[in-house]
Design a protein around this motif. Structure first.
Motif, PDB file in Angstrom:
ATOM      1  N   VAL A  82       0.849  -1.182   0.000  1.00 56.95           N
ATOM      2  CA  VAL A  82       0.000   0.000   0.000  1.00 56.95           C
ATOM      3  C   VAL A  82       0.890   1.239   0.000  1.00 56.95           C
ATOM      4  CG1 VAL A  82      -0.253   0.039   2.545  1.00 56.95           C
ATOM      5  CG2 VAL A  82      -1.936   1.200   1.080  1.00 56.95           C
ATOM      6  N   GLN A  83       0.559   2.172  -0.874  1.00 60.04           N
ATOM      7  CA  GLN A  83       1.283   3.437  -1.006  1.00 60.04           C
ATOM      8  C   GLN A  83       0.319   4.559  -0.631  1.00 60.04           C
ATOM      9  OE1 GLN A  83       3.470   3.973  -4.689  1.00 60.04           O
ATOM     10  NE2 GLN A  83       2.969   6.158  -4.752  1.00 60.04           N
ATOM     11  N   VAL A  84       0.541   5.168   0.518  1.00 60.74           N
ATOM     12  CA  VAL A  84      -0.328   6.249   0.993  1.00 60.74           C
ATOM     13  C   VAL A  84       0.221   7.562   0.453  1.00 60.74           C
ATOM     14  CG1 VAL A  84      -1.155   7.469   3.031  1.00 60.74           C
ATOM     15  CG2 VAL A  84      -1.116   4.972   3.001  1.00 60.74           C
ATOM     16  N   VAL A  85      -0.597   8.254  -0.314  1.00 65.25           N
ATOM     17  CA  VAL A  85      -0.090   9.357  -1.126  1.00 65.25           C
ATOM     18  C   VAL A  85      -0.192  10.715  -0.446  1.00 65.25           C
ATOM     19  CG1 VAL A  85      -0.606   8.114  -3.248  1.00 65.25           C
ATOM     20  CG2 VAL A  85      -2.279   9.737  -2.348  1.00 65.25           C
ATOM     21  N   VAL A 115       1.193  -7.003   4.241  1.00 61.56           N
ATOM     22  CA  VAL A 115       1.234  -5.960   3.221  1.00 61.56           C
ATOM     23  C   VAL A 115       2.359  -4.979   3.546  1.00 61.56           C
ATOM     24  CG1 VAL A 115      -0.027  -4.003   2.246  1.00 61.56           C
ATOM     25  CG2 VAL A 115      -1.200  -6.180   2.632  1.00 61.56           C
ATOM     26  N   ARG A 116       3.199  -4.706   2.563  1.00 59.27           N
ATOM     27  CA  ARG A 116       4.282  -3.728   2.730  1.00 59.27           C
ATOM     28  C   ARG A 116       3.679  -2.321   2.716  1.00 59.27           C
ATOM     29  NH1 ARG A 116       7.999  -6.367   5.028  1.00 59.27           N
ATOM     30  NH2 ARG A 116       6.008  -7.183   5.775  1.00 59.27           N
ATOM     31  N   ARG A 117       4.269  -1.425   3.496  1.00 60.12           N
ATOM     32  CA  ARG A 117       3.726  -0.081   3.672  1.00 60.12           C
ATOM     33  C   ARG A 117       4.716   0.971   3.166  1.00 60.12           C
ATOM     34  NH1 ARG A 117       3.180  -3.000   8.283  1.00 60.12           N
ATOM     35  NH2 ARG A 117       4.730  -1.777   9.437  1.00 60.12           N
ATOM     36  N   VAL A 118       4.240   1.852   2.294  1.00 60.57           N
ATOM     37  CA  VAL A 118       5.084   2.890   1.688  1.00 60.57           C
ATOM     38  C   VAL A 118       4.436   4.256   1.916  1.00 60.57           C
ATOM     39  CG1 VAL A 118       6.108   3.756  -0.448  1.00 60.57           C
ATOM     40  CG2 VAL A 118       5.914   1.282  -0.078  1.00 60.57           C
ATOM     41  N   GLN A 119       5.203   5.169   2.489  1.00 56.23           N
ATOM     42  CA  GLN A 119       4.723   6.535   2.700  1.00 56.23           C
ATOM     43  C   GLN A 119       5.286   7.456   1.626  1.00 56.23           C
ATOM     44  OE1 GLN A 119       2.592   8.079   5.192  1.00 56.23           O
ATOM     45  NE2 GLN A 119       2.790   9.636   3.585  1.00 56.23           N
ATOM     46  N   ALA A 142       9.445   6.773   9.871  1.00 49.74           N
ATOM     47  CA  ALA A 142      10.350   5.646   9.621  1.00 49.74           C
ATOM     48  C   ALA A 142      10.010   4.391  10.426  1.00 49.74           C
ATOM     49  CB  ALA A 142      11.794   6.061   9.879  1.00 49.74           C
ATOM     50  N   ALA A 143       9.471   4.570  11.616  1.00 49.37           N
ATOM     51  CA  ALA A 143       9.164   3.405  12.442  1.00 49.37           C
ATOM     52  C   ALA A 143       7.888   2.686  12.008  1.00 49.37           C
ATOM     53  CB  ALA A 143       9.037   3.837  13.909  1.00 49.37           C
ATOM     54  N   HIS A 144       7.136   3.274  11.088  1.00 48.57           N
ATOM     55  CA  HIS A 144       5.813   2.761  10.761  1.00 48.57           C
ATOM     56  C   HIS A 144       5.705   2.143   9.371  1.00 48.57           C
ATOM     57  CE1 HIS A 144       4.483   4.886  14.355  1.00 48.57           C
ATOM     58  NE2 HIS A 144       5.100   5.956  13.897  1.00 48.57           N
ATOM     59  N   VAL A 145       6.699   2.359   8.522  1.00 52.80           N
ATOM     60  CA  VAL A 145       6.594   1.929   7.132  1.00 52.80           C
ATOM     61  C   VAL A 145       7.834   1.147   6.725  1.00 52.80           C
ATOM     62  CG1 VAL A 145       5.086   3.860   6.557  1.00 52.80           C
ATOM     63  CG2 VAL A 145       7.550   4.113   6.231  1.00 52.80           C
ATOM     64  N   HIS A 146       7.771   0.572   5.517  1.00 55.38           N
ATOM     65  CA  HIS A 146       8.898  -0.210   4.998  1.00 55.38           C
ATOM     66  C   HIS A 146       9.737   0.567   3.992  1.00 55.38           C
ATOM     67  CE1 HIS A 146       5.866  -3.261   6.264  1.00 55.38           C
ATOM     68  NE2 HIS A 146       6.937  -3.835   6.746  1.00 55.38           N
ATOM     69  N   ALA A 147       9.180   1.627   3.417  1.00 56.53           N
ATOM     70  CA  ALA A 147       9.903   2.403   2.412  1.00 56.53           C
ATOM     71  C   ALA A 147       9.249   3.769   2.273  1.00 56.53           C
ATOM     72  CB  ALA A 147       9.905   1.686   1.062  1.00 56.53           C
ATOM     73  N   PHE A 148      10.019   4.695   1.702  1.00 54.65           N
ATOM     74  CA  PHE A 148       9.513   6.012   1.330  1.00 54.65           C
ATOM     75  C   PHE A 148       9.467   6.120  -0.194  1.00 54.65           C
ATOM     76  CE2 PHE A 148      11.528   7.140   5.483  1.00 54.65           C
ATOM     77  CZ  PHE A 148      10.408   7.665   6.111  1.00 54.65           C
ATOM     78  N   LEU A 149       8.598   7.009  -0.672  1.00 52.22           N
ATOM     79  CA  LEU A 149       8.578   7.350  -2.093  1.00 52.22           C
ATOM     80  C   LEU A 149       8.522   8.867  -2.211  1.00 52.22           C
ATOM     81  CD1 LEU A 149       6.776   5.588  -4.986  1.00 52.22           C
ATOM     82  CD2 LEU A 149       6.613   8.075  -4.790  1.00 52.22           C
ATOM     83  N   LEU A 150       9.513   9.448  -2.856  1.00 53.00           N
ATOM     84  CA  LEU A 150       9.598  10.895  -3.010  1.00 53.00           C
ATOM     85  C   LEU A 150       8.914  11.318  -4.297  1.00 53.00           C
ATOM     86  CD1 LEU A 150      13.336  11.407  -1.985  1.00 53.00           C
ATOM     87  CD2 LEU A 150      11.301  11.411  -0.531  1.00 53.00           C
TER      88      LEU A 150
END
Length: 221
Positions: free
Chosen positions: A82-85, A103-107, A124-132
């Motif tokens: 899931v990618q939260v936009v 489910v992997r989590r992306v902020q 950082a403590a809540h997700v698996h990756a960032f997306l810029l």
């Protein structure tokens, strides 16, 4: 250095097959959004995601803002990531993790300036990756991605250097500029939508050129 490639705005089984054949590592499916291209209805997202073979990742891009709403969205769409936009309250990630632990989590972080780096410890403590990305989540005209614009890659470079998590780079990437983007930012992966499309449709020639540019950048790195 191997760069992962996520092709976003997938809107049909044919586009999914094209992206997979080109060598994509992940496919992005855009649900209802206040702005940007490529949204499709949730039933089609579920159908497309179900046909993507492992180990490819399937990303649901959701603009929902609360943990229970996002978890409900995952119930419907059946994706692996899931990618939260939008910049949600970090507490909203807990119910998502509880209901969908696999489910992997992306902020998504919208890079409007150096203050983007302040969001690293927030999430950082809540997700698996960032997306810029290059959106503008604030104000009356919210942009949550799909802008086709680049942002300040020097800020993104600093973000990657400071982040304890993998970072994807999005925002205005094309076959012509992705090599420079990779060399400058050094991301874990790249993500794009409009840069490989013609008249809104996924373009096989542009997709091939993009993948070739990414692989050339890997070799140069």
């Amino acid at each position: 250095m191997r760069i992962r490639v996520k092709i976003c705005c997938i809107s049909s089984h044919e586009e999914a097959e094209m992206a997979i054949a080109a060598g994509a590592d992940a496919l992005g499916f855009v649900a209802a959004m206040p702005s940007g291209p490529g949204p499709v209805e949730d039933g089609l997202i579920r159908a497309m995601a179900a046909r993507v073979p492992p180990p490819l990742a399937t990303f649901l891009l959701t603009s929902r803002m609360t943990g229970p709403e996002i978890a409900d969205h995952l119930d419907v769409c059946g994706v692996s990531t899931v990618q939260v936009v939008d910049h949600v309250d970090p507490a909203e990630w807990a119910p998502i993790a509880a209901r969908h632990p696999a489910v992997r989590r992306v902020q998504v972080i919208h890079v409007e300036g150096p203050e983007a780096l302040d969001l690293i410890p927030r999430y950082a403590a809540h997700v698996h990756a960032f997306l810029l990305d290059s959106g503008k989540p604030g104000g009356t005209m919210r942009e949550l991605g799909g802008t086709g614009r680049t942002h300040d890659w020097q800020v993104s470079r600093a973000f990657v250097a400071a982040s304890p998590l993998p970072v994807f780079l999005a925002g205005g990437l094309t076959p012509a500029n992705v090599g420079e983007a990779i060399a400058t930012v050094r991301p874990f992966g790249v993500d794009l939508c409009s840069g490989v499309r013609t008249d809104g449709q996924l373009d096989a020639a542009k997709l091939s050129a993009f993948m070739a540019a990414v692989r050339a950048a890997e070799g140069a790195g």
